[in-house]
Motif scaffolding. Structure first.
Motif, PDB file in Angstrom:
ATOM      1  N   SER A   1       0.833  -1.197   0.000  1.00 52.47           N
ATOM      2  CA  SER A   1       0.000   0.000   0.000  1.00 52.47           C
ATOM      3  C   SER A   1       0.869   1.248   0.000  1.00 52.47           C
ATOM      4  O   SER A   1       1.802   1.356   0.801  1.00 52.47           O
ATOM      5  CB  SER A   1      -0.924   0.013   1.227  1.00 52.47           C
ATOM      6  OG  SER A   1      -1.589   1.244   1.345  1.00 52.47           O
TER       7      SER A   1
ATOM      8  N   LYS B   1       1.096  10.024  -6.034  1.00 53.57           N
ATOM      9  CA  LYS B   1      -0.197  10.194  -6.674  1.00 53.57           C
ATOM     10  C   LYS B   1      -0.198  11.399  -7.605  1.00 53.57           C
ATOM     11  O   LYS B   1      -0.752  11.373  -8.691  1.00 53.57           O
ATOM     12  CB  LYS B   1      -1.286  10.347  -5.609  1.00 53.57           C
ATOM     13  CG  LYS B   1      -1.537   9.092  -4.799  1.00 53.57           C
ATOM     14  CD  LYS B   1      -2.595   9.345  -3.739  1.00 53.57           C
ATOM     15  CE  LYS B   1      -2.851   8.103  -2.921  1.00 53.57           C
ATOM     16  NZ  LYS B   1      -3.850   8.323  -1.865  1.00 53.57           N
TER      17      LYS B   1
ATOM     18  N   GLN C   1       0.840   2.331 -16.737  1.00 54.46           N
ATOM     19  CA  GLN C   1       1.020   1.799 -15.396  1.00 54.46           C
ATOM     20  C   GLN C   1       2.490   1.588 -15.076  1.00 54.46           C
ATOM     21  O   GLN C   1       2.918   1.798 -13.953  1.00 54.46           O
ATOM     22  CB  GLN C   1       0.255   0.486 -15.258  1.00 54.46           C
ATOM     23  CG  GLN C   1      -1.249   0.652 -15.353  1.00 54.46           C
ATOM     24  CD  GLN C   1      -1.975  -0.652 -15.114  1.00 54.46           C
ATOM     25  OE1 GLN C   1      -1.361  -1.647 -14.750  1.00 54.46           O
ATOM     26  NE2 GLN C   1      -3.281  -0.661 -15.316  1.00 54.46           N
TER      27      GLN C   1
ATOM     28  N   ARG D   1       2.327   1.104 -10.804  1.00 53.34           N
ATOM     29  CA  ARG D   1       1.005   0.559 -11.119  1.00 53.34           C
ATOM     30  C   ARG D   1       0.012   1.698 -11.118  1.00 53.34           C
ATOM     31  O   ARG D   1       0.325   2.825 -10.697  1.00 53.34           O
ATOM     32  CB  ARG D   1       0.591  -0.480 -10.070  1.00 53.34           C
ATOM     33  CG  ARG D   1       0.597   0.077  -8.653  1.00 53.34           C
ATOM     34  CD  ARG D   1      -0.002  -0.879  -7.659  1.00 53.34           C
ATOM     35  NE  ARG D   1       0.156  -0.410  -6.284  1.00 53.34           N
ATOM     36  CZ  ARG D   1      -0.572   0.543  -5.710  1.00 53.34           C
ATOM     37  NH1 ARG D   1      -1.531   1.139  -6.411  1.00 53.34           N
ATOM     38  NH2 ARG D   1      -0.361   0.904  -4.460  1.00 53.34           N
ATOM     39  N   ALA D   2      -1.181   1.415 -11.585  1.00 54.07           N
ATOM     40  CA  ALA D   2      -2.241   2.423 -11.537  1.00 54.07           C
ATOM     41  C   ALA D   2      -2.715   2.594 -10.098  1.00 54.07           C
ATOM     42  O   ALA D   2      -2.809   1.616  -9.350  1.00 54.07           O
ATOM     43  CB  ALA D   2      -3.410   1.999 -12.419  1.00 54.07           C
ATOM     44  N   PRO D   3      -2.994   3.828  -9.641  1.00 54.91           N
ATOM     45  CA  PRO D   3      -3.512   4.019  -8.275  1.00 54.91           C
ATOM     46  C   PRO D   3      -4.827   3.280  -8.095  1.00 54.91           C
ATOM     47  O   PRO D   3      -5.594   3.090  -9.031  1.00 54.91           O
ATOM     48  CB  PRO D   3      -3.711   5.532  -8.192  1.00 54.91           C
ATOM     49  CG  PRO D   3      -2.829   6.104  -9.247  1.00 54.91           C
ATOM     50  CD  PRO D   3      -2.806   5.100 -10.353  1.00 54.91           C
ATOM     51  N   ARG D   4      -5.098   2.830  -6.882  1.00 56.36           N
ATOM     52  CA  ARG D   4      -6.335   2.114  -6.608  1.00 56.36           C
ATOM     53  C   ARG D   4      -6.998   2.684  -5.366  1.00 56.36           C
ATOM     54  O   ARG D   4      -6.369   3.390  -4.575  1.00 56.36           O
ATOM     55  CB  ARG D   4      -6.073   0.615  -6.419  1.00 56.36           C
ATOM     56  CG  ARG D   4      -5.136   0.285  -5.280  1.00 56.36           C
ATOM     57  CD  ARG D   4      -5.095  -1.219  -5.018  1.00 56.36           C
ATOM     58  NE  ARG D   4      -4.161  -1.529  -3.957  1.00 56.36           N
ATOM     59  CZ  ARG D   4      -2.945  -1.995  -4.150  1.00 56.36           C
ATOM     60  NH1 ARG D   4      -2.513  -2.202  -5.390  1.00 56.36           N
ATOM     61  NH2 ARG D   4      -2.153  -2.255  -3.135  1.00 56.36           N
ATOM     62  N   LYS D   5      -8.250   2.369  -5.201  1.00 58.69           N
ATOM     63  CA  LYS D   5      -8.991   2.794  -4.023  1.00 58.69           C
ATOM     64  C   LYS D   5      -8.490   2.038  -2.804  1.00 58.69           C
ATOM     65  O   LYS D   5      -7.754   1.054  -2.901  1.00 58.69           O
ATOM     66  CB  LYS D   5     -10.494   2.540  -4.218  1.00 58.69           C
ATOM     67  CG  LYS D   5     -11.127   3.327  -5.341  1.00 58.69           C
ATOM     68  CD  LYS D   5     -11.259   4.800  -4.989  1.00 58.69           C
ATOM     69  CE  LYS D   5     -12.041   5.549  -6.068  1.00 58.69           C
ATOM     70  NZ  LYS D   5     -12.189   6.981  -5.737  1.00 58.69           N
TER      71      LYS D   5
ATOM     72  N   GLY E   1      -8.807  -3.031  -2.206  1.00 53.25           N
ATOM     73  CA  GLY E   1      -8.511  -3.536  -3.533  1.00 53.25           C
ATOM     74  C   GLY E   1      -7.821  -4.888  -3.481  1.00 53.25           C
ATOM     75  O   GLY E   1      -7.605  -5.479  -2.421  1.00 53.25           O
TER      76      GLY E   1
ATOM     77  N   SER F   1      -3.334  -7.045  -8.919  1.00 57.95           N
ATOM     78  CA  SER F   1      -3.685  -7.218 -10.326  1.00 57.95           C
ATOM     79  C   SER F   1      -3.125  -8.512 -10.905  1.00 57.95           C
ATOM     80  O   SER F   1      -3.527  -8.924 -11.991  1.00 57.95           O
ATOM     81  CB  SER F   1      -3.167  -6.026 -11.141  1.00 57.95           C
ATOM     82  OG  SER F   1      -1.754  -5.930 -11.054  1.00 57.95           O
TER      83      SER F   1
ATOM     84  N   GLN G   1       3.500  -7.568  -5.704  1.00 55.76           N
ATOM     85  CA  GLN G   1       2.510  -6.658  -5.151  1.00 55.76           C
ATOM     86  C   GLN G   1       2.133  -7.031  -3.719  1.00 55.76           C
ATOM     87  O   GLN G   1       1.396  -6.297  -3.065  1.00 55.76           O
ATOM     88  CB  GLN G   1       1.260  -6.645  -6.030  1.00 55.76           C
ATOM     89  CG  GLN G   1       1.508  -6.107  -7.431  1.00 55.76           C
ATOM     90  CD  GLN G   1       0.249  -6.078  -8.269  1.00 55.76           C
ATOM     91  OE1 GLN G   1      -0.858  -6.260  -7.757  1.00 55.76           O
ATOM     92  NE2 GLN G   1       0.395  -5.854  -9.557  1.00 55.76           N
TER      93      GLN G   1
END
Length: 328
Positions: free
Chosen positions: A131, A139, A169, A176-180, A183, A186, A193
């Motif tokens: 995280s 960001k 990404q 990587r792409a930001p995520r909420k 999650g 991927s 990860q």
């Protein structure tokens, strides 16, 4: 009045720990004497380097204010249900102050660990999704790069848009792409990860844990973090992961494994039930934080060990641990 009384108790505790340390925090000289008071704390002057210092000098709590509220905050940290907001309300400080205090107090508490593990020692790994929570710079840069790539794709031919999306990404600072919040990874299975956490616990309850990197467990991580904590006559019990077998062979220690895939969980005294129970308590306790940043994970591992089965009995002991004094 209570804040004043707590301030006096804290000042006495800090002075007691400073005298027990009995060395200048700058040059490590043991030749120093009293040199007045500063902010309610005894000040000392080193005879070797001439610098002055207090009991908080060189500790994570140096220059931290509102000392009269520290014991109340340590009491909050002893509560497994403690959150930033609940602690802020009880101690009557801002939530941002509560968050900063949390990690200042935990910075040295995480080092309060047993010197060695002995006898039958269980070891097992668990994984948490990495995280970058709170990484605003990452960001911001990710958003800027994303906007730039979208502009370039609008200007360029449509056939290049798919390849641009794939590289987006990889080029972000996060990788990587930001995520909420929360999650899932991927990638399937054990990937980079996932953060690899190893917990080792002997039958006496002594426990150590460490972050072994990202992805699959490697024997090198066990040599670095686990071997210095093991007595030479220890019996290491683990699952059938090849990294433990390689580590035990290279380190010359006895090793027994449990093959969980074959449904074997207990073989007389050979099992890893205690360390798995610790995993369960840690993850159940961690869940109420709604995700923690990987860069702070060491602090939360130390915090869990500090409050597990109420090992630290009162606020004074928690504050002493935060100042690097781990005595009884």
């Amino acid at each position: 009045m209570s804040a004043l009384v707590n301030g006096e108790r804290i000042a006495a505790l800090i002075d007691q720990i400073a005298r027990a340390r009995s060395a200048c925090p700058r040059c490590a000289s043991r030749q120093f004497g009293r040199h007045g008071f500063a902010n309610g704390l005894q000040r000392y002057r080193c005879s070797a380097c001439g610098k002055t210092f207090k009991g908080l000098t060189g500790t994570p709590l140096a220059r931290l204010r509102l000392k009269g509220k520290w014991l109340a905050y340590c009491d909050c940290l002893r509560d497994p249900a403690c959150t930033v907001k609940s602690a802020a309300e009880k101690v009557q400080v801002h939530a941002n102050t509560s968050f900063r205090w949390r990690h200042r107090f935990l910075h040295w508490v995480k080092f309060d660990r047993p010197a060695t593990l002995q006898g039958i020692t269980e070891a097992d790994k668990t994984f948490l999704l990495e995280s970058e929570k709170g990484n605003r710079q990452g960001k911001k840069q990710s958003k800027q790069q994303s906007n730039k790539q979208e502009t370039d794709q609008d200007k360029g031919p449509k056939k290049d848009q798919e390849s641009g999306q794939e590289s987006q990404q990889e080029n972000t600072p996060l990788g990587r792409a930001p995520r909420k919040r929360g999650g899932v990874a991927s990638k399937r299975g054990i990937s980079r990860q996932l953060v690899n956490i190893v917990v080792a616990r002997d039958r006496g309850g002594a426990t150590i844990d460490f972050i072994a990197g990202r992805g699959a467990l490697k024997a090198d991580a066990l040599h670095t973090h686990l071997l210095p904590k093991l007595q030479r006559d220890v019996l290491l019990v683990s699952d059938a992961n090849a990294a433990y077998k390689k580590f035990a062979r290279e380190a010359g220690i006895d090793h027994q494994s449990i093959n969980l895939r074959q449904g074997v969980r207990v073989r007389e005294a050979i099992h890893i039930q205690n360390v798995n129970a610790y995993h369960s308590r840690f993850k159940r306790w961690l869940h109420h934080f709604n995700g923690v940043a990987t860069r702070f994970l060491d602090n939360y591992l130390g915090w869990c060990w500090a409050i597990d089965l109420r090992r630290i009995g009162n606020a004074e002991r928690f504050l002493a641990a935060a100042l690097g004094h781990f005595g009884g």
